[in-house]
Design a protein around this motif. Structure first.
Motif, short mmCIF file in Angstrom:
data_model
loop_
_atom_site.label_atom_id
_atom_site.label_comp_id
_atom_site.label_asym_id
_atom_site.label_seq_id
_atom_site.Cartn_x
_atom_site.Cartn_y
_atom_site.Cartn_z
N UNK A 58 -4.03 -8.41 -1.35
CA UNK A 58 -3.23 -9.13 -0.38
C UNK A 58 -2.20 -9.86 -1.41
N UNK A 59 -0.93 -9.91 -1.00
CA UNK A 59 0.25 -10.60 -1.55
C UNK A 59 0.48 -9.95 -3.02
N UNK A 60 -0.43 -9.04 -3.45
CA UNK A 60 -0.02 -8.50 -4.65
C UNK A 60 1.16 -7.40 -4.72
N UNK A 61 2.11 -7.10 -5.45
CA UNK A 61 2.90 -6.11 -5.49
C UNK A 61 2.36 -4.87 -5.77
N UNK A 62 3.07 -3.43 -6.03
CA UNK A 62 2.49 -2.39 -6.26
C UNK A 62 2.18 -2.32 -7.49
N UNK A 80 1.05 -1.25 -0.04
CA UNK A 80 0.22 -0.03 0.06
C UNK A 80 0.97 1.02 0.12
N UNK A 81 1.30 1.81 -1.12
CA UNK A 81 1.97 2.82 -1.36
C UNK A 81 1.56 4.16 -0.57
N UNK A 82 0.32 4.26 -0.51
CA UNK A 82 -0.04 5.42 0.11
C UNK A 82 0.06 5.66 1.43
N UNK A 83 -0.22 4.45 2.24
CA UNK A 83 0.09 4.15 3.49
C UNK A 83 1.68 4.44 3.67
N UNK A 84 2.56 3.75 3.03
CA UNK A 84 3.94 3.65 3.33
C UNK A 84 4.28 5.14 2.89
#
Length: 500
Positions: A430-434, A175-179
């Protein structure tokens, strides 16, 4: 601070790191990104000393403490609170309020404090492990997909917690927005190196794309010059009058070197197939009620209509009935009261966690995808396998040996194999990359049918949802509007209590 120099690591023929380096600074909060299987979790194991590098140096300051989220579940204390307090640093063993604050933030309630850890679900046991790590206040905190076991409210809490983190942090998250919201820097494992800059994910990938574009243009120009020099040498090699010029060109050729052409990195790129349906209403739910435990009703007299083209997100805390609602509407559970009526031409594509578990482990990827639509010939099935990043011999892999992310792609492939006009997607990221998540969001946006999605990702909620089904106040209720509008007008009940 953590320093990595000239790191090399391979598994057989698979190269993960080839001369990779990374230097952290005091107080740096680093987001670590990269494709699935490119070495993010391996890097954590190397830093923790759980695996050895083939070569290179990983160094840490003396007495530097690392905290990481352990996936193995082993508890020694009789209560949740006592177990969490094991993580308190030396000299703070009796500051139980610090452990309580973190446990409450992660979704535990007052009455949970005296319960045995073994009485909780696996997801909440992982949260207990996370609480022990957070309360220990290490010099370097390593978090590998910490939001996988958290609901949306706990994610919102841990976001605030990590923004205030004073020590070093490395976090892996799809979750790039969270990160991006909790980090100061971002590093990518890319082509066996580690590339880092100040700022977020989008800035980093834009820089990588620019660098690779420059690399490719330079390579093409140098290749043209090389060919021109080779033509000159070939043309005048036999002429004595040109011997000096030819020799000069030969030396020039030797000095030029040759840039390597960058290999193509596979991306998940697909579209859901739409089955036309002459209807404005696809499904109607009337007075729906259901529970597993009579003392804990999940859904009571719920009314709901899915219209053509709807983008509906089902949100709420874990264990409140979100997946159960999808199973009821899909006909996999029978309601205790009420009805679910579907249009006769409805074609449902259902991505659910139980569906992943039902994949046949003894079948190959090709066989499993083919089973979704007997009308497809082998060429069509192989094309779908390729779209899901199982090209060539990878389509012959048995489902039983696949990772969680690979199994998710197999289930997506099965949904693509059969046209649909309504999609139920239960935590599909879940388990998928960005990059795969971005492709999935684009596919949802482009799909002509209706979509109902269960997700804890605020990024996805903002990207796709125009209506919400909320699980709070002890029941399911419909909110006609997007996620930000919900936060503005209603907000989360628990957050309101915290502010009072």
């Amino acid at each position: 601070m953590l320093s990595i120099q000239n790191l090399h690591k391979t598994y057989g023929a698979q190269v993960l790191f080839d001369g990779a380096s990374l230097q952290m600074t005091p107080g740096e909060r680093l987001g670590l990104v990269g494709r699935n299987g490119h070495g993010k979790s391996t890097l954590f194991r190397l830093v923790l000393g759980e695996e050895d590098a083939d070569s290179g140096i990983i160094s840490l300051p003396r007495n530097y403490r690392i905290g990481h989220l352990a996936q193995h579940l082993h508890f020694t204390q009789p209560t949740v609170l006592e177990e969490a307090c094991l993580g308190l640093p030396e000299g703070e063993e009796w500051d139980h309020y610090k452990a309580e604050r973190i446990l409450f933030g992660l979704g535990f309630v007052e009455e949970d404090m005296a319960k045995a850890p073994s009485t909780f679900s696996g997801g909440f046991q992982i949260r207990l492990n996370l609480a022990k790590v957070l309360v220990s206040n290490p010099n370097l905190l390593l978090l590998d997909e910490p939001t996988n076991y958290l609901d949306i409210l706990s994610i919102r809490w841990i976001t605030k917690f990590l923004r205030a983190w004073k020590n070093e942090l490395i976090i892996i998250s799809h979750d790039w927005e969270f990160m991006d919201s909790v980090t100061t820097h971002t590093a990518a494992i890319h082509r066996h190196k580690i590339i880092k800059l100040s700022g977020g994910t989008e800035k980093l990938y834009a820089q990588i794309a620019q660098d690779e574009e420059i690399h490719e243009k330079t390579r093409v120009n140098e290749e043209k010059k090389r060919k021109q020099v080779e033509v000159f040498i070939s043309r005048f090699r036999a002429k004595a009058s040109k011997a000096s010029s030819v020799q000069s060109r030969v030396k020039q050729l030797e000095k030029m070197g040759e840039k390597e052409k960058l290999s193509r990195i596979a991306n998940l790129d697909f579209a859901f197939h739409y089955a036309p349906i002459p209807a404005k209403r696809l499904m109607e739910v009337h007075n729906l009620s259901f529970h597993f435990d009579p003392h804990k009703p999940l859904i009571h007299n719920f009314n709901f209509t899915i219209h053509a083209g709807d983008r509906i997100a089902v949100i709420g805390k874990n264990g409140y009935g979100k997946s159960t609602l999808l199973n009821l509407m899909a006909g996999e559970l029978n309601p205790l009261h009420g009805t679910v009526r579907s249009h006769p031409d409805l074609e449902l594509g259902y991505f659910g966690q139980t569906n992943i578990d039902r994949l046949h482990k003894g079948q190959t990827v090709e066989q499993e995808i083919a089973s979704a639509n007997g009308a497809l010939n082998r060429t069509a099935v192989r094309t779908l396998c390729g779209i899901m990043m199982f090209s060539g011999d990878n389509a012959e892999k048995k489902v039983g040996v696949l990772s969680g992310g690979e199994r998710s792609r197999v289930l997506l492939g099965k949904i693509l194999a059969a046209p649909a006009n309504l999609l139920f997607l239960d935590e599909p990221t879940n388990h998928l990359d960005m990059q795969s998540i971005e492709s999935l969001v684009e596919a949802i946006e482009d799909f002509e049918g209706a979509v109902v999605i269960v997700t804890h990702s605020e990024m996805i909620l903002r990207a796709v949802a125009t209506r919400l089904v909320l699980f709070q106040h002890g029941n399911a209720e419909v909110f006609n509007g997007g996620y930000d509008y919900f936060l503005e007008k209603v907000g989360w009940e628990e957050e309101g209590k915290q502010h009072r």
